[in-house]
Design a protein around this motif. Sequence first.
Motif, PDB file in Angstrom:
ATOM      1  N   HIS B  50      -1.035 -21.098  10.420  1.00 41.39           N
ATOM      2  CA  HIS B  50      -0.963 -21.693   9.081  1.00 41.39           C
ATOM      3  C   HIS B  50      -0.822 -23.207   9.169  1.00 41.39           C
ATOM      4  O   HIS B  50      -1.340 -23.929   8.323  1.00 41.39           O
ATOM      5  N   VAL B  55      -2.295 -24.862   5.603  1.00 39.97           N
ATOM      6  CA  VAL B  55      -1.784 -24.213   4.389  1.00 39.97           C
ATOM      7  C   VAL B  55      -0.262 -24.252   4.438  1.00 39.97           C
ATOM      8  O   VAL B  55       0.415 -24.070   3.427  1.00 39.97           O
ATOM      9  N   PRO B  75      -6.627 -28.210   3.274  1.00 39.35           N
ATOM     10  CA  PRO B  75      -7.103 -26.963   3.885  1.00 39.35           C
ATOM     11  C   PRO B  75      -8.596 -26.725   3.710  1.00 39.35           C
ATOM     12  O   PRO B  75      -9.279 -26.319   4.650  1.00 39.35           O
ATOM     13  N   HIS B  76      -9.115 -26.986   2.509  1.00 38.68           N
ATOM     14  CA  HIS B  76     -10.541 -26.684   2.310  1.00 38.68           C
ATOM     15  C   HIS B  76     -11.419 -27.612   3.147  1.00 38.68           C
ATOM     16  O   HIS B  76     -12.526 -27.262   3.520  1.00 38.68           O
ATOM     17  N   VAL B  79     -11.556 -26.192   6.668  1.00 35.18           N
ATOM     18  CA  VAL B  79     -12.546 -25.113   6.738  1.00 35.18           C
ATOM     19  C   VAL B  79     -13.941 -25.708   6.868  1.00 35.18           C
ATOM     20  O   VAL B  79     -14.757 -25.269   7.668  1.00 35.18           O
ATOM     21  N   ARG B  80     -14.202 -26.734   6.072  1.00 31.90           N
ATOM     22  CA  ARG B  80     -15.530 -27.349   6.117  1.00 31.90           C
ATOM     23  C   ARG B  80     -15.831 -27.983   7.460  1.00 31.90           C
ATOM     24  O   ARG B  80     -16.983 -28.099   7.857  1.00 31.90           O
ATOM     25  N   HIS B  85     -10.196 -19.281   9.321  1.00 35.23           N
ATOM     26  CA  HIS B  85      -8.918 -18.632   9.550  1.00 35.23           C
ATOM     27  C   HIS B  85      -8.980 -17.236   8.937  1.00 35.23           C
ATOM     28  O   HIS B  85      -9.203 -17.101   7.742  1.00 35.23           O
ATOM     29  N   PRO B  87      -6.641 -14.532   7.950  1.00 38.16           N
ATOM     30  CA  PRO B  87      -5.189 -14.443   7.839  1.00 38.16           C
ATOM     31  C   PRO B  87      -4.655 -13.061   8.196  1.00 38.16           C
ATOM     32  O   PRO B  87      -5.388 -12.074   8.219  1.00 38.16           O
ATOM     33  N   GLN B  91      -6.179 -10.120   3.768  1.00 32.28           N
ATOM     34  CA  GLN B  91      -6.329 -10.944   2.566  1.00 32.28           C
ATOM     35  C   GLN B  91      -7.748 -10.952   2.015  1.00 32.28           C
ATOM     36  O   GLN B  91      -8.263 -11.995   1.652  1.00 32.28           O
ATOM     37  N   PHE B  93     -10.394 -10.256  -0.975  1.00 34.02           N
ATOM     38  CA  PHE B  93     -10.219 -10.382  -2.425  1.00 34.02           C
ATOM     39  C   PHE B  93     -10.433  -8.997  -3.036  1.00 34.02           C
ATOM     40  O   PHE B  93     -11.566  -8.574  -3.264  1.00 34.02           O
ATOM     41  N   LEU B 104     -18.284 -15.297  -0.550  1.00 28.80           N
ATOM     42  CA  LEU B 104     -17.209 -16.296  -0.581  1.00 28.80           C
ATOM     43  C   LEU B 104     -16.968 -16.870   0.809  1.00 28.80           C
ATOM     44  O   LEU B 104     -16.633 -18.036   0.958  1.00 28.80           O
ATOM     45  N   PHE B 107     -18.961 -19.766   1.362  1.00 24.78           N
ATOM     46  CA  PHE B 107     -18.790 -20.754   0.287  1.00 24.78           C
ATOM     47  C   PHE B 107     -19.192 -22.158   0.733  1.00 24.78           C
ATOM     48  O   PHE B 107     -19.743 -22.935  -0.034  1.00 24.78           O
ATOM     49  N   THR B 108     -18.895 -22.491   1.995  1.00 23.46           N
ATOM     50  CA  THR B 108     -19.177 -23.848   2.462  1.00 23.46           C
ATOM     51  C   THR B 108     -20.625 -24.019   2.904  1.00 23.46           C
ATOM     52  O   THR B 108     -21.030 -25.097   3.286  1.00 23.46           O
ATOM     53  N   ARG B 153     -16.624 -12.023   6.763  1.00 27.93           N
ATOM     54  CA  ARG B 153     -16.476 -13.111   5.800  1.00 27.93           C
ATOM     55  C   ARG B 153     -16.258 -14.436   6.527  1.00 27.93           C
ATOM     56  O   ARG B 153     -16.859 -15.452   6.179  1.00 27.93           O
TER      57      ARG B 153
END
Lengths: 347, 240
Positions: B50, B55, B75-76, B79-80, B85, B87, B91, B93, B104, B107-108, B153
């Motif tokens: 973390h 985060v 954090p975002h 990721v980019r 990560h 978790p 986690q 959705f 998702l 997403f990037t 994911r």
Amino acid sequence: MKRLSGLFLLAAAIVLLPILFPDNYFVTVVGVTAGLNAILAVSLNLLMGYAGQISLGHAAFFGLGAYSSAILTARYDWNPWPALLLGLAFTGVIAYVVARPILRLKGHYLAMATLGLGIIVHIFIVQLGWLTGGPDGLGGIPTLSLFGWAVDSDQRWYIVIGTLLVVVVWLALNIIDSRSGRALRALHGSEVAAEMMGINTAATKTGVFVLAALIAAVAGSVFAHQQAFVSPDSFSFFFSIELVTMVVLGGMASTYGAVLGALILTFLPELLVVFEDYEVMIFGGILMGMMIFLPQGLFVGLGDLLRKLRRQATPTPRKPAPQEPASHKPTPQKPAPQKEEKRHGVA
Amino acid sequence: MPSEALLQVEGLTSHYGPIQALHGISLEVHPGELVAMVGANGAGKTTLLHTISNVHKASGGRVVFDGREITRSAPHKIVRSGICHIPEGRQVFAPLSVEDNLLLGGFTQRQDKAWMAEEMARIYALFPILQEKRRQAAGTLSGGQQQMLAMGRALLGRPKLLLLDEPSMGLAPLLVAEIFRVVRELNEQGVTILLVEQNAKAALGIADRGYVLETGRVVLTADADTLLADEAVQKAYLGH
């Protein structure tokens, strides 16, 4: 495909109702209010239902839009269209400035903060009498006119607001299904997990907050022109609660549910005129009852209920008992007897 | 070797209120490596991941990724920059469909539709059950399937480095073996992985190198095989 057929149904209903019931009070008069409420509920649902950010102050943005248009057109003789645009810009800026600090909060704290926002805007409207007319309200707002077509009758307002509703629903459906929509739904579940996907949660929340505020402001502006008169009562804390009730009643995270909730809560008081004084109490009761018995809301909950009833009406059509008289292998479709066998085996 | 580390953590500390969870962690992960971080419950493994993802805020020390310091990046943005990560506890959705979950993850990667489609197909090939259930809500999947979804994911984020937190948690032994096989396979395909696990045996079994974490400190580091053979490690974590 499926979502567009829903939109088509909605549009068809809006077109057909006044043809089937011409000059009907419930269609053209109450219908206009219901349409505006539906627009507000759909916008609040984007924020509350999909992104999971509760707002008890949505009426504030409705009010800002309405009073911007009212003041600019009635007091300063502006043309309604630039007034609408300026009102949108004003509301958008306020929503943006407020969003960052407010959306850091979660749950009850966010609810409290948005409640405060709603009350502050209401107090400003009441207290700035020289500008807003204070508690007496502000009248003499001119009507809208589209390329020379004056919106000056109930029927014409019905057309304008019905069209606007279809556009807003279409917009909401598209957003939800887009990349940003997925981001919204993701942060509803877990902001940390959403961050881990590379979603800028702060920006996403601010974005949806501003968008919801802008849609509410458009509805407010239209409302002001349609009523030709605005007063603070229309934008009070109670109206915010009513909007929340519409969203919850219809079903959080369902755009059509929000529309349904708005329709019901607009027509219900009309039908129960006798209970007028108890309106807020009835809304509170509905909200409590929904949370306990149908937390998914009417739209989803009734769908489930219908499915259940249909299943009960046609008793277990799954597979008639006489299958293969001597099947030695237990089929994988029938896990229950297998389990029982096992239990027997152990015992 | 030290200069070309993909991830370099130096003296990282982290607190929960007044309680210090990480006491100056230093570690390195080199491109192409599979590094395992093992330790008991509460050793600070999850906190470490973390804190790397930011985060959870670091109170001291540095995290350098791909030659850039990211200790205080949002954090975002981390990721980019290429750290994905996964978790603890998956986690996923839950109300969203399996496919939406995967989307998702990408997403990037919005600029690259063709790559996304190809990668989705690759993930469905890797985890056929996900394709079968792609319209179902992710919450209806079993624990093992959710872990597969979480991994798929993360892969859609085109990670340079995958942070995997306790993938074996709450899974049946057979599934654990399956998940670890996939982790190994991903690493062989070139994904650099930092794996955090309580199941020291399974983790060190597939890793190149390992670190042993105890109450927020790295107490031991060596090749995975050396750690597996180490008497102290065997005693503390492998139940020999």
